[in-house]
Scaffold this active site. Structure first.
Site, PDB file in Angstrom:
ATOM      1  N   CYS A   7       0.872  -1.175   0.000  1.00 14.38           N
ATOM      2  CA  CYS A   7       0.000   0.000   0.000  1.00 14.38           C
ATOM      3  C   CYS A   7       0.911   1.227   0.000  1.00 14.38           C
ATOM      4  O   CYS A   7       2.101   1.118  -0.248  1.00 14.38           O
ATOM      5  CB  CYS A   7      -0.981  -0.012   1.158  1.00 14.38           C
ATOM      6  SG  CYS A   7      -0.236   0.116   2.780  1.00 14.38           S
ATOM      7  N   CYS A  79      -4.756  -1.044  -1.099  1.00 10.52           N
ATOM      8  CA  CYS A  79      -5.297   0.309  -1.004  1.00 10.52           C
ATOM      9  C   CYS A  79      -6.729   0.340  -1.528  1.00 10.52           C
ATOM     10  O   CYS A  79      -7.155  -0.556  -2.249  1.00 10.52           O
ATOM     11  CB  CYS A  79      -4.425   1.266  -1.780  1.00 10.52           C
ATOM     12  SG  CYS A  79      -4.105   0.711  -3.451  1.00 10.52           S
ATOM     13  N   CYS A  87      -3.211   3.640  -5.841  1.00  5.68           N
ATOM     14  CA  CYS A  87      -2.464   2.428  -5.502  1.00  5.68           C
ATOM     15  C   CYS A  87      -1.090   2.481  -6.147  1.00  5.68           C
ATOM     16  O   CYS A  87      -0.963   2.845  -7.318  1.00  5.68           O
ATOM     17  CB  CYS A  87      -3.183   1.186  -6.036  1.00  5.68           C
ATOM     18  SG  CYS A  87      -4.661   0.772  -5.141  1.00  5.68           S
TER      19      CYS A  87
END
Length: 159
Positions: A7, A79, A87
Site C-alpha cells: 500500500c 489500497c 495504488c
C-alpha cells in the site's frame, strides 16, 4: 512462495495482512509488506489489534518497497482505489492482484468506532488470506493464469 502486501504508507492494512498471512501460512510461505511512501511507523491500533488476536507483533516496521529482502512471487495491493486512493504499481515480473480495503487510519469518531474500522479491515484481510491459503496451492503455483483469476476473485470477498 513470497507474497508482498503493498500500500502507500505501510502502517495499517499491509501490516495487518503481512502479520496475519505469516500467522496462517504453511511452512515455506512468507508474507512481506511495504509502502511506496512509508509512514515510518506502524499504527499503534494495528499492533494492538494483532496482539488481541494472538498474532505476533514482533519485528513489524513500516518500510519501503525499495528495501525488500527477497523478490515477491505475488504482489497484493490493499489500497482502496474506490475511495480515491492511488495504488502503487509494482513493476517487477510478478503476479499482481488487488484486494481493496478502506484505510482504518482515516477513520473518525469515538475510540470504539475507530477500533471497529480497524477490526473490519482485519476481518476482510483475514477472510481473503484464509481463502487464498485454502486454494489448491501446489497445483496453482504452476498455473499462473488460474492463480491470478482465483486471487482476483478473492479480492472481492467480504467477511
Amino acid at each position: 512462495m513470497n507474497v508482498l502486501f503493498l500500500c502507500t504508507g505501510n502502517s495499517c492494512r499491509s501490516i495487518l495482512a503481512e502479520a496475519t498471512f505469516n500467522h496462517l501460512a504453511p511452512a515455506g510461505w512468507r508474507g512481506m509488506s511495504a509502502g511506496s511512501r512509508p509512514a515510518g511507523y506502524v499504527h499503534p491500533r494495528s499492533l494492538a489489534l494483532l496482539a488481541r488476536e494472538g498474532i505476533s507483533i514482533e519485528g513489524y516496521v513500516s518500510k519501503s518497497w525499495d528495501a525488500l529482502p527477497v523478490t515477491p512471487d505475488v504482489v497484493v495491493t490493499v489500497c482502496a482505489s474506490a475511495a480515491g486512493e492511488t495504488c502503487p504499481v509494482y513493476l517487477g515480473p510478478v503476479l499482481r492482484t488487488h484486494w481493496g480495503v478502506d484505510d482504518p487510519a482515516h477513520a473518525t469518531g469515538s475510540d470504539a468506532e475507530i477500533d471497529a474500522a480497524f477490526m473490519l479491515a482485519y476481518r476482510i484481510l483475514r477472510a481473503r488470506i484464509e481463502a487464498f491459503l485454502a486454494l489448491p496451492l501446489a497445483e496453482l503455483q504452476h498455473d499462473q493464469a488460474r492463480l491470478k483469476a482465483e486471487l482476483d476473485r478473492i479480492g472481492n470477498l467480504q467477511p
